[in-house]
Design a protein around this motif. Structure first.
Motif, short mmCIF file in Angstrom:
data_model
loop_
_atom_site.label_atom_id
_atom_site.label_comp_id
_atom_site.label_asym_id
_atom_site.label_seq_id
_atom_site.Cartn_x
_atom_site.Cartn_y
_atom_site.Cartn_z
N LYS A 56 129.73 51.41 -10.35
CA LYS A 56 130.55 52.61 -10.60
C LYS A 56 130.40 53.61 -9.46
O LYS A 56 131.37 54.24 -9.04
N ILE A 57 129.17 53.77 -8.97
CA ILE A 57 128.94 54.72 -7.86
C ILE A 57 129.65 54.24 -6.60
O ILE A 57 130.31 55.03 -5.91
N TRP A 58 129.55 52.93 -6.28
CA TRP A 58 130.24 52.40 -5.10
C TRP A 58 131.74 52.67 -5.18
O TRP A 58 132.37 53.05 -4.20
N GLU A 59 132.29 52.44 -6.39
CA GLU A 59 133.73 52.63 -6.56
C GLU A 59 134.10 54.10 -6.43
O GLU A 59 135.08 54.45 -5.75
N LYS A 60 133.31 54.96 -7.04
CA LYS A 60 133.59 56.40 -6.97
C LYS A 60 133.49 56.92 -5.54
O LYS A 60 134.32 57.73 -5.10
N GLU A 61 132.47 56.45 -4.82
CA GLU A 61 132.26 56.92 -3.45
C GLU A 61 133.14 56.20 -2.42
O GLU A 61 133.13 56.54 -1.24
N LYS A 62 133.87 55.18 -2.87
CA LYS A 62 134.80 54.43 -2.01
C LYS A 62 134.09 53.88 -0.76
O LYS A 62 134.63 53.91 0.35
N VAL A 63 132.89 53.36 -0.97
CA VAL A 63 132.05 52.98 0.17
C VAL A 63 132.55 51.72 0.90
O VAL A 63 132.19 51.50 2.06
N PHE A 64 133.37 50.93 0.22
CA PHE A 64 133.81 49.69 0.86
C PHE A 64 135.23 49.79 1.42
O PHE A 64 135.77 48.80 1.91
N GLU A 65 135.84 50.95 1.32
CA GLU A 65 137.16 51.14 1.90
C GLU A 65 137.03 51.23 3.42
O GLU A 65 136.14 51.91 3.94
N THR A 66 137.92 50.56 4.10
CA THR A 66 137.79 50.36 5.55
C THR A 66 138.64 51.36 6.33
O THR A 66 139.81 51.58 6.01
N GLU A 67 138.04 51.94 7.37
CA GLU A 67 138.82 52.76 8.30
C GLU A 67 139.73 51.84 9.12
O GLU A 67 139.29 50.80 9.61
N GLN A 68 140.99 52.25 9.26
CA GLN A 68 141.92 51.41 10.03
C GLN A 68 141.49 51.33 11.49
O GLN A 68 141.64 50.30 12.13
N TYR A 69 140.94 52.41 12.02
CA TYR A 69 140.39 52.40 13.37
C TYR A 69 139.05 53.13 13.35
O TYR A 69 138.83 54.02 12.52
N SER A 70 138.19 52.77 14.25
CA SER A 70 136.87 53.37 14.28
C SER A 70 136.28 53.21 15.68
O SER A 70 136.66 52.31 16.43
N PRO A 102 121.40 42.89 1.20
CA PRO A 102 122.60 42.04 1.17
C PRO A 102 122.57 41.00 0.03
O PRO A 102 123.62 40.65 -0.50
N PHE A 103 121.37 40.57 -0.33
CA PHE A 103 121.23 39.51 -1.33
C PHE A 103 121.24 40.06 -2.76
O PHE A 103 121.92 39.53 -3.63
N ALA A 104 120.47 41.12 -2.99
CA ALA A 104 120.37 41.74 -4.32
C ALA A 104 120.70 43.22 -4.16
O ALA A 104 119.81 44.08 -4.23
N PRO A 105 121.96 43.56 -3.93
CA PRO A 105 122.30 44.93 -3.54
C PRO A 105 122.08 45.98 -4.62
O PRO A 105 121.76 47.14 -4.31
N HIS A 106 122.26 45.61 -5.89
CA HIS A 106 122.09 46.60 -6.96
C HIS A 106 120.62 47.01 -7.08
O HIS A 106 120.28 48.19 -7.16
N MET A 107 119.74 45.99 -7.11
CA MET A 107 118.31 46.25 -7.15
C MET A 107 117.88 47.10 -5.96
O MET A 107 117.10 48.06 -6.10
N ALA A 108 118.40 46.77 -4.80
CA ALA A 108 118.02 47.49 -3.58
C ALA A 108 118.47 48.95 -3.64
O ALA A 108 117.74 49.85 -3.22
N GLU A 109 119.68 49.21 -4.15
CA GLU A 109 120.16 50.59 -4.28
C GLU A 109 119.25 51.40 -5.20
O GLU A 109 118.93 52.55 -4.93
N GLU A 110 118.85 50.78 -6.31
CA GLU A 110 117.98 51.48 -7.26
C GLU A 110 116.64 51.81 -6.62
O GLU A 110 116.11 52.93 -6.78
N THR A 132 120.88 58.84 0.52
CA THR A 132 122.00 58.05 1.05
C THR A 132 122.10 56.75 0.27
O THR A 132 121.15 56.33 -0.40
N LEU A 133 123.26 56.13 0.35
CA LEU A 133 123.42 54.79 -0.23
C LEU A 133 122.91 53.76 0.76
O LEU A 133 123.14 53.88 1.97
#
Length: 825
Positions: free
Chosen positions: A15-29, A728-736, A745-746
């Motif tokens: 839910k936090i990832w979705e709310k924070e839009k962390v996986f949305e990609t910048e078209q240019y960077s 990368p392997f267990a991302p939820h556990m790692a975030e907690e 930070t996330l």
């Protein structure tokens, strides 16, 4: 101690990832780009863990590359047109669109539960009008440039349903829908001219250094380049010639009959009236056989005489013309000159039907007798019975024979490919309508781009006849000609779903663009795909078609690259009880069940740990339980040390003893190893094994150290880095864990750690001691130990001393930090 409750943790962070839009990609960077793509699925129903493997592999790559500082594009979509939806419509009386989007919602929810880091703002479905509008645009561009055309071709025909069937609709030679035996029919069909690109597709495989060699070999074999000659054989009594392609023009003088594929239109043009009934019975029989199995060397050779003869152009002799089951229409011209003495399949056919065998290439070591031959002689040899070429080496004579054919006007040099033009017509409803209009006055007219998409009518009746509903829908068929405005009719066919998937990787860049399929500038920034991941079953058709479409768009000036996928990884399948997972076998393992029982992080980690990802693996319930226990142990160790490190500030690490040095060395060895495992060929199973080893080292340290003596700065460094390399392997556990460390930070936005080379340096080394070249002992010394002292310690080592005692030491040879050899006599 905080209890590990994976389902609560995972739901929270998703839910936090979705709310924070962390996986949305910048078209240019300013960051370097990385396009990470998994092959999109057909939404046929719920996913099982075999499907999930593909997505988890892609997610590890995406998460790792983000932490390495890349601007990552990691999109997802659905290959949503196709036959299963149409079958479901007929069977369950549900519209294909409703069935498809119901399944899409199920799959999307499953994938979100697994924690895959897709940019859902770029989601596509090929059955949506805003997508297939541009699939139709692609068709028109190929048509305008001479790369889409219509011709008569051999198709599977169900006489009961009165419709064409795709190969996948034919089961054991029968119609999947009604069970009627399928026949072969010749109908006008649309094709894409992929053969125009055969040479480019073949040669450019050499550029694909990031592709598995087995996939490139499969594509080379599928394209199947052959160099030889085309030769015309006049048909006696008819004003026509049969053109054949041969790689062995040196055997022309040994041709004793001709054989034509059952699917070739030539068969009905050549057969005499008296032979037609026998022919049709034979064609029906052959239509029930697998086209490729029947052409194998071991398959029984069968055929019938068509009642006519051809003229061998180099001998002038009349030779019988047969239709034969071992000739494949897809290769060459669909007809062959049969040389039974020098081709094993021709030999078997000739023996069965009592046809002559003429030796024209003799074995120089053992002359051949056609009456005594038990198999064809297919090696090179000396030409005999071959007119002006007698006595020449057959292989060296090929070029001279081709020159002779061209000089006489009866043949010419030719390059042929097994690759055939891509048949894209489908007599189905659930597909992109072919954007062509037929007008009596104007002929064949492409639909203007401004009138796209040609929409599938929603109100449609699915009859159990097997015919496409479009062919019966007058409202859809009747239209006006865009050129003259007169009455006209639409093409009733839809496109092969491989057309949809041949360009989808481009649409992800601009999924919402409505005035063109993609923006060239944007696509040229993101493409080619840096990492493509999918099953090896798509090694030929999907990948070949995608390469073809990319090359066409490049040549038409829309894009500046001519290969779509720089690196390709083909993952292995997951089996259960020795079988590929399927509902019919009853051996499907649901990811939902595993997440409910163990959590998504356990499922992700086990899928990657069970075998190297490119290998097939057997699902094991005990295995996933073992991985779950490992994650719990890691969790417990982390929360054991958390109270000591949480509110501390970073301090310089002072290592007080060997135990602490070994623990820090293990940490930095693990960072180095896991980084190399991810970078160096997706060795995720050994990377996870590295995490397990690090956790064991931490556990041993905690069990052998009293609280007051814990090295807090070392444990802080270890905890932070352990969580980062776990993520990368267990991302939820790692975030907690990251959050509980007091981070604001996330972890998905953090940098991947680097190892400290100083920590990897050895304090001690083991020196092997030899006496006269034979190992007699070993000693452990400091890496900086003085050479003279090492020699003294070696001579004092009890086992070594017993071999040296009473003998003269001639010399001592020392290889620094490795070996010491004492030479005695």
């Amino acid at each position: 101690m905080k209890e590990y409750k994976p389902q609560e943790i995972e739901s929270k962070w998703q839910k936090i990832w979705e709310k924070e839009k962390v996986f949305e990609t910048e078209q240019y960077s300013e960051r370097p780009k990385f396009y990470d793509l998994v092959m999109f699925p057909y939404p046929s129903g719920t996913l099982h863990v075999g499907h999930v493997k593909n997505y988890v592999i892609g997610d590890i790559v995406a998460r790792y590359k983000r932490m390495k500082g890349y601007n990552v594009l990691h999109p997802f979509g659905y290959d949503a047109f196709g036959l299963p939806a149409e079958n479901a419509a007929i069977k369950n009386k549900i519209h294909p669109e409703e069935w498809t989007f119901k399944n899409i919602n199920i799959i999307k929810n499953q994938i979100k539960k697994i924690g895959i880091s897709y940019d859902w703002t770029r989601e596509i479905a090929t059955c949506k009008e805003d997508y297939y509008k541009w699939t139709q645009w692609l068709f028109i561009k190929l048509y305008e440039n001479g790369l889409a055309y219509k011709k008569k071709g051999a198709v599977n025909w169900c006489p009961n349903c009165n419709t064409v069937l795709a190969n996948e609709q034919v089961v054991d030679g029968k119609c999947e829908r009604c069970g009627t035996e399928v026949t072969i029919k010749h109908l006008e069909q649309w094709y894409f001219k992929i053969t125009e690109y055969a040479e480019k597709l073949l040669n450019d495989l050499d550029k694909l250094e990031g592709w598995p060699e087995n996939v490139k070999i499969m594509q080379r074999n599928w394209i199947g380049k052959s160099i030889g000659a085309e030769v015309d054989f006049p048909v006696d009594g008819l004003d026509m010639k049969i053109r054949v392609f041969t790689t062995r023009p040196d055997t022309l003088w040994g041709v004793t009959f001709m054989a034509i594929s059952p699917e070739s239109p030539l068969v009905e043009q050549i057969v005499t009236e008296e032979k037609k009934e026998e022919l049709y019975k034979f064609l029906h029989k052959v239509s029930l056989e697998d086209r490729f199995k029947r052409t194998s060397v071991d398959a029984e050779k069968e055929g019938i005489f068509l009642g006519r003869y051809a003229i061998n152009p180099v001998t002038g002799e009349k030779i019988p013309i047969y239709v034969a089951n071992y000739i494949l229409y897809e290769y060459g011209t669909g007809a062959i000159m049969a040389v039974p003495a020098h081709d094993q399949r021709d030999f078997a056919f000739a023996r069965k039907y009592g046809l002559p065998i003429m030796v024209v290439i003799d074995n120089p070591e053992s002359p051949l007798d056609p009456d005594k031959m038990e198999e064809a002689y297919e090696e090179e040899g000396i030409m005999i019975n071959s007119g002006p070429f007698n006595g020449l080496n057959s292989k060296k004579a090929i070029e001279k024979v081709i020159e002779y054919l061209e000089e006489k006007g009866i043949g010419k040099r030719s390059v042929q490919y097994k690759l055939r033009d891509w048949l894209i017509s489908r007599q189905r409803y659930w597909g992109a309508p072919i954007p062509i209009i037929y007008c009596e006055k104007c002929g064949t007219v492409p639909v203007p781009e401004k009138d796209l998409p040609v929409k599938l009518p929603k109100e449609i009746e699915f009859l159990p006849t097997g015919q496409s509903p479009l062919a019966l829908n007058e409202q859809f068929l009747n239209t006006t000609c865009p050129k003259c405005g007169g009455p006209a009719r639409r093409d009733a066919d839809t496109m092969d779903t491989f057309v949809d998937s041949s360009w989808y990787y481009l649409r992800y860049v601009n999924p919402d663009m409505d005035d063109k399929p993609f923006d060239s500038k944007d696509v040229n920034y993101w493409l080619p795909v840096d990492q493509y991941i999918g099953g090896v079953e798509h090694a030929i058709l999907h990948l070949l078609y995608s390469r073809f479409i990319t090359k066409v768009l490049h040549d038409l000036g829309y894009i500046n690259f001519d290969e779509p996928f720089t690196n390709l990884f083909t993952q292995g399948m997951i089996y259960k009880d020795g079988w590929k997972m399927s509902k019919s076998k009853g051996n499907v393992v649901s990811p939902d069940d595993m997440i409910e029982k163990y959590g998504a992080d356990t499922l992700r980690t086990y899928i990657l740990f069970m075998a190297p990802p490119e290998k097939d693996a057997e699902w094991n319930d005990a295995g996933i339980e073992g991985v779950n226990r490992f994650l719990k142990r890691l969790w417990n160790n982390f929360y054991k040390i958390l109270p000591f490190i949480k509110d501390t500030t970073k301090e310089n690490i002072v290592l007080k003893n060997k135990k602490e040095k070994e623990l820090r060395k293990k940490l930095h060895q693990s960072i180095k190893k896991i980084t190399e495992d991810i970078e160096g060929g997706f060795k995720f199973n050994t990377a996870i094994a590295g995490l397990m080893e690090l956790n064991n080292s931490l556990n041993e340290y905690l069990n052998t150290t009293i609280e007051d003596e814990l090295n807090v700065p070392l444990l802080r460094e270890l905890a932070e880095n352990l969580v980062l390399i776990l993520s990368p392997f267990a991302p939820h556990m790692a975030e907690e864990m990251w959050y509980d460390l007091g981070k604001d930070t996330l972890i998905v936005n953090e940098q991947w750690p680097t190892y400290d080379p100083e920590a990897l340096k050895e304090d001690e080394v083991t020196i092997i001691i030899q006496v006269n070249g034979k190992v007699r002992g070993k000693i452990n010394v400091s890496v900086d130990e003085d050479e003279e002292n090492i020699k003294k310690l070696a001579l004092k080592e009890p086992k070594v001393a017993s071999y040296v005692e009473g003998k003269e030491i001639v010399k001592i040879i020392y290889v620094k930090n490795k070996l010491l050899n004492i030479v005695v006599k």
